[in-house]
Design a protein around this motif. Structure first.
Motif, PDB file in Angstrom:
ATOM      1  N   VAL A 128       0.877  -1.175   0.000  1.00  0.00           N
ATOM      2  CA  VAL A 128       0.000   0.000   0.000  1.00  0.00           C
ATOM      3  C   VAL A 128       0.907   1.215   0.000  1.00  0.00           C
ATOM      4  O   VAL A 128       1.772   1.348   0.883  1.00  0.00           O
ATOM      5  CB  VAL A 128      -0.920   0.015   1.239  1.00  0.00           C
ATOM      6  CG1 VAL A 128      -1.877   1.203   1.168  1.00  0.00           C
ATOM      7  CG2 VAL A 128      -1.696  -1.288   1.366  1.00  0.00           C
ATOM      8  N   ARG A 129       0.739   2.088  -0.975  1.00  0.00           N
ATOM      9  CA  ARG A 129       1.620   3.251  -1.096  1.00  0.00           C
ATOM     10  C   ARG A 129       0.802   4.522  -1.218  1.00  0.00           C
ATOM     11  O   ARG A 129      -0.389   4.484  -1.531  1.00  0.00           O
ATOM     12  CB  ARG A 129       2.523   3.102  -2.323  1.00  0.00           C
ATOM     13  CG  ARG A 129       3.315   1.800  -2.337  1.00  0.00           C
ATOM     14  CD  ARG A 129       4.446   1.855  -3.316  1.00  0.00           C
ATOM     15  NE  ARG A 129       5.481   2.773  -2.837  1.00  0.00           N
ATOM     16  CZ  ARG A 129       6.442   3.276  -3.608  1.00  0.00           C
ATOM     17  NH1 ARG A 129       6.472   2.984  -4.888  1.00  0.00           N
ATOM     18  NH2 ARG A 129       7.342   4.096  -3.102  1.00  0.00           N
ATOM     19  N   GLY A 130       1.464   5.633  -0.997  1.00  0.00           N
ATOM     20  CA  GLY A 130       0.781   6.921  -1.115  1.00  0.00           C
ATOM     21  C   GLY A 130       1.435   7.949  -0.227  1.00  0.00           C
ATOM     22  O   GLY A 130       2.297   7.619   0.592  1.00  0.00           O
TER      23      GLY A 130
ATOM     24  N   ILE B 174       1.660  -5.523   7.976  1.00  0.00           N
ATOM     25  CA  ILE B 174       2.837  -4.775   8.472  1.00  0.00           C
ATOM     26  C   ILE B 174       2.748  -3.312   8.054  1.00  0.00           C
ATOM     27  O   ILE B 174       2.464  -2.998   6.896  1.00  0.00           O
ATOM     28  CB  ILE B 174       4.165  -5.312   7.875  1.00  0.00           C
ATOM     29  CG1 ILE B 174       4.125  -6.828   7.691  1.00  0.00           C
ATOM     30  CG2 ILE B 174       5.330  -4.937   8.759  1.00  0.00           C
ATOM     31  CD1 ILE B 174       5.268  -7.324   6.820  1.00  0.00           C
ATOM     32  N   ASP B 175       3.046  -2.438   9.014  1.00  0.00           N
ATOM     33  CA  ASP B 175       3.056  -1.001   8.722  1.00  0.00           C
ATOM     34  C   ASP B 175       4.504  -0.517   8.661  1.00  0.00           C
ATOM     35  O   ASP B 175       5.185  -0.474   9.683  1.00  0.00           O
ATOM     36  CB  ASP B 175       2.277  -0.260   9.824  1.00  0.00           C
ATOM     37  CG  ASP B 175       1.924   1.152   9.403  1.00  0.00           C
ATOM     38  OD1 ASP B 175       2.374   1.573   8.321  1.00  0.00           O
ATOM     39  OD2 ASP B 175       1.199   1.818  10.154  1.00  0.00           O
ATOM     40  N   GLU B 176       4.947  -0.157   7.489  1.00  0.00           N
ATOM     41  CA  GLU B 176       6.292   0.413   7.285  1.00  0.00           C
ATOM     42  C   GLU B 176       7.404  -0.430   7.917  1.00  0.00           C
ATOM     43  O   GLU B 176       8.070   0.028   8.852  1.00  0.00           O
ATOM     44  CB  GLU B 176       6.350   1.828   7.884  1.00  0.00           C
ATOM     45  CG  GLU B 176       5.502   2.846   7.171  1.00  0.00           C
ATOM     46  CD  GLU B 176       6.197   3.438   5.949  1.00  0.00           C
ATOM     47  OE1 GLU B 176       7.225   2.883   5.521  1.00  0.00           O
ATOM     48  OE2 GLU B 176       5.693   4.422   5.412  1.00  0.00           O
ATOM     49  N   PRO B 177       7.661  -1.622   7.411  1.00  0.00           N
ATOM     50  CA  PRO B 177       8.686  -2.461   8.051  1.00  0.00           C
ATOM     51  C   PRO B 177      10.109  -1.975   7.849  1.00  0.00           C
ATOM     52  O   PRO B 177      11.018  -2.440   8.527  1.00  0.00           O
ATOM     53  CB  PRO B 177       8.486  -3.824   7.378  1.00  0.00           C
ATOM     54  CG  PRO B 177       7.865  -3.525   6.059  1.00  0.00           C
ATOM     55  CD  PRO B 177       7.031  -2.299   6.260  1.00  0.00           C
ATOM     56  N   THR B 178      10.311  -1.037   6.908  1.00  0.00           N
ATOM     57  CA  THR B 178      11.692  -0.619   6.615  1.00  0.00           C
ATOM     58  C   THR B 178      11.900   0.885   6.772  1.00  0.00           C
ATOM     59  O   THR B 178      12.846   1.429   6.216  1.00  0.00           O
ATOM     60  CB  THR B 178      12.070  -1.033   5.168  1.00  0.00           C
ATOM     61  OG1 THR B 178      11.137  -0.416   4.265  1.00  0.00           O
ATOM     62  CG2 THR B 178      12.036  -2.532   4.985  1.00  0.00           C
ATOM     63  N   SER B 179      11.026   1.541   7.540  1.00  0.00           N
ATOM     64  CA  SER B 179      11.119   3.003   7.633  1.00  0.00           C
ATOM     65  C   SER B 179      12.448   3.471   8.226  1.00  0.00           C
ATOM     66  O   SER B 179      12.875   4.589   7.973  1.00  0.00           O
ATOM     67  CB  SER B 179       9.951   3.562   8.444  1.00  0.00           C
ATOM     68  OG  SER B 179       9.979   3.047   9.752  1.00  0.00           O
ATOM     69  N   ALA B 180      13.086   2.609   9.045  1.00  0.00           N
ATOM     70  CA  ALA B 180      14.355   3.026   9.664  1.00  0.00           C
ATOM     71  C   ALA B 180      15.533   2.215   9.136  1.00  0.00           C
ATOM     72  O   ALA B 180      16.566   2.119   9.795  1.00  0.00           O
ATOM     73  CB  ALA B 180      14.248   2.873  11.181  1.00  0.00           C
ATOM     74  N   LEU B 181      15.374   1.631   7.949  1.00  0.00           N
ATOM     75  CA  LEU B 181      16.435   0.746   7.445  1.00  0.00           C
ATOM     76  C   LEU B 181      17.176   1.350   6.251  1.00  0.00           C
ATOM     77  O   LEU B 181      16.591   2.091   5.449  1.00  0.00           O
ATOM     78  CB  LEU B 181      15.838  -0.596   7.010  1.00  0.00           C
ATOM     79  CG  LEU B 181      15.158  -1.449   8.083  1.00  0.00           C
ATOM     80  CD1 LEU B 181      14.740  -2.786   7.485  1.00  0.00           C
ATOM     81  CD2 LEU B 181      16.080  -1.671   9.263  1.00  0.00           C
TER      82      LEU B 181
ATOM     83  N   GLY C 176      -4.123   7.742   4.174  1.00  0.00           N
ATOM     84  CA  GLY C 176      -4.979   6.685   4.726  1.00  0.00           C
ATOM     85  C   GLY C 176      -4.382   5.291   4.677  1.00  0.00           C
ATOM     86  O   GLY C 176      -5.098   4.303   4.866  1.00  0.00           O
ATOM     87  N   LYS C 177      -3.058   5.197   4.445  1.00  0.00           N
ATOM     88  CA  LYS C 177      -2.412   3.869   4.341  1.00  0.00           C
ATOM     89  C   LYS C 177      -2.537   3.093   5.660  1.00  0.00           C
ATOM     90  O   LYS C 177      -2.990   1.944   5.686  1.00  0.00           O
ATOM     91  CB  LYS C 177      -0.918   4.019   3.998  1.00  0.00           C
ATOM     92  CG  LYS C 177      -0.626   4.784   2.732  1.00  0.00           C
ATOM     93  CD  LYS C 177       0.857   4.812   2.410  1.00  0.00           C
ATOM     94  CE  LYS C 177       1.693   5.561   3.436  1.00  0.00           C
ATOM     95  NZ  LYS C 177       1.427   7.005   3.491  1.00  0.00           N
ATOM     96  N   THR C 178      -2.123   3.757   6.746  1.00  0.00           N
ATOM     97  CA  THR C 178      -2.183   3.090   8.053  1.00  0.00           C
ATOM     98  C   THR C 178      -3.638   2.830   8.453  1.00  0.00           C
ATOM     99  O   THR C 178      -3.943   1.787   9.039  1.00  0.00           O
ATOM    100  CB  THR C 178      -1.454   3.952   9.118  1.00  0.00           C
ATOM    101  OG1 THR C 178      -0.080   4.036   8.744  1.00  0.00           O
ATOM    102  CG2 THR C 178      -1.562   3.351  10.502  1.00  0.00           C
TER     103      THR C 178
END
Lengths: 207, 272
Positions: A32-34, A158-165, A39-41
């Motif tokens: 899911v992107r945007g 899963i919500d943003e599994p790589t936001s800090a990677l 409204g993704k989460t």
């Protein structure tokens, strides 16, 4: 496995999702992107039964999501919110938490299984005894992702599994998710901003 | 047994003069507590005088149903105070707290009077409603229990609901990974029990050495044998401790039915 049909969701008078439809078969990865705030989460939280939608239906494994079915639906899902930290004394305790729930009593968790899962994600076994606060956000994200894998549920949300990677770790996560879907038949629905992770997806919902 | 030493009006006034000391510091450091302290002191005096007058008649007539009715009134006041202090919506907390307080205080009072104090054996009469709900025994014990339950419940309920609200991601994570509602709320209840019982346990640890409790001191000053006063104190600590946890469990289990929707989401609990 997951069927979202004509879903609309509002916060007061503000409609954040309008007439959204998205289907995932068993073993498919859906992204899911945007832009931020689109409204993704909220969509993920609606699938988990945490947000009420005004119109449409959500079906998980053929079961329509209602107040009466939400408990059995949640038992079929492994869920990872964004940047979660649990107040556990060690990472091992943090990993073990969902395995202590009645619904997951049949699931096996051993240090060996965890180590194998972590190898996919580039994590060292020595982290098990560390405090969750002593590792980086990125490491914690990968640890929580491994928990989703170990729970062995048919659907992972899963919500943003790589936001800090970084790029390299994101690549490892993509490879791990592909393994879960192809070898274990897990269906995955995730929110992501990452292009490389989106390329792993079988389907992408652009909001 | 010696006669209880009375305090004269002059003695009371001299005693109340001590309140000038905290008022001085409250004012000097601009705490904003001067007015509320004066109001609280005046309210305490007026309330105790009125209750004293009322209790005099209550003790004089000593009818079990009147005493029980008085217990219910005390319970209503304790419930309203508890709900106000937690700042949780009345529609959620009023009934659970009232039920939790009343049933617990009633059960523990009867347990203490009938089985521990064994009033009927001491007085060599049959156990009856008149004896169990006698003003001299029932009202002080009932009030003592309510007072202690109030403090623990306010702290625990606030900690519990604030915790779930603040750590919503953690709560959702647990629910989302198959936890039942009881499993998902358990860590928050654990934190609430821990926070609210730590002062009680710490107080018990030093009782008799650092802290000389009010009930015991009151009895000794009132002319009781110190050995008897100690036994009373021990039992008072036990029953207040037990009553606090029973009432909390009852309140939380009843309040949970009103504070979560059918999807397990915490509804807006704070407010009027």
């Amino acid at each position: 496995m997951l069927k979202i049909s004509h879903l609309s969701l509002s916060y007061g008078s503000k409609e954040v999702l309008h007439d959204i439809s998205f289907h995932l078969q068993r073993g498919e990865i859906g992204g899911v992107r945007g832009e931020s705030g689109c409204g993704k989460t909220s969509l993920l939280r609606a699938v988990m039964g945490f947000e009420r939608f005004s119109q449409g239906t959500i079906e998980v494994d053929g079961v329509s999501l209602t107040a009466d079915t939400i408990d059995s639906i949640r038992q079929r899902i492994a869920y990872m919110p964004q940047e979660l930290s649990l107040p556990s004394p060690t990472i091992w305790e943090m990993v073990r938490l969902p395995f202590s729930f009645k619904a997951n009593r049949g699931k096996v968790l051993t240090e060996e299984l965890l180590r194998k899962e972590w190898e996919w994600l580039g994590l060292g076994a020595h982290l098990q005894g560390h405090s969750p606060y002593s590792v980086s956000v990125g490491q914690r994200q990968r640890i929580m992702l491994s928990v989703c894998g170990l729970l062995g549920k048919p659907l992972i949300v899963i919500d943003e599994p790589t936001s800090a990677l970084d790029e390299e770790s994101t690549r490892l996560v993509a490879r791990y998710l592909r393994m879960l879907s192809s070898e274990r038949g897990t269906t995955i629905l995730m929110v992501t901003h990452s292009h490389s992770l989106a390329e792993t997806c079988d389907k992408v919902l652009q909001l | 047994m010696e006669q209880t030493l009375d305090i004269s009006i002059l003695g009371l006034i001299i005693g109340l003069l001590l309140m000038a000391i905290p008022l001085y510091f409250f004012r000097k450091y601009k705490t904003g507590l001067v007015r509320s302290t004066i109001v609280a002191t005046l309210r305490m005096i007026v309330q105790l005088v009125l209750i004293g007058l009322y209790l005099k008649y209550l003790f004089q007539y000593d009818l079990w149903y009147v005493n029980l009715l008085w217990g219910i009134i005390m319970c209503v006041v304790a419930t309203v105070t508890c709900v106000q202090r937690t700042n949780i919506k009345r529609s959620i907390l009023m009934v659970p707290v009232a039920v939790g307080f009343f049933t617990t205080a009633l059960f523990i009072s009867i347990y203490f009077l009938a089985l521990v104090l064994r009033l009927h054996e001491s007085m060599n009469i049959n156990l009856s409603l008149n004896l169990l709900f006698s003003a001299r025994y029932f009202i002080p014990i009932f009030g003592l229990l309510l007072g202690n339950m109030l403090g623990v419940n306010v702290l625990a309920l606030t900690t519990y609901y604030e915790g779930i609200q603040r750590e919503r991601q953690m709560y959702d994570y647990m629910l989302g990974n198959g936890a039942t509602r009881a499993e998902a709320t358990a860590p928050f209840l654990s934190a609430a029990i821990h926070k609210s019982f730590i002062p009680c346990i710490a107080n018990m640890m030093v009782m008799g050495i650092v802290a000389l409790p009010g009930t015991m001191i009151g009895q000794i000053l009132g002319g009781s044998d110190p050995n008897i006063a100690i036994k009373y104190q021990m039992m008072i600590v036990v029953i207040t401790f037990v009553a606090s946890i029973i009432s909390l469990m009852a309140t939380v289990s009843l309040a949970n039915r009103r504070s979560f929707d059918r999807y397990g989401r915490l509804i807006e609990v704070f407010g009027k």
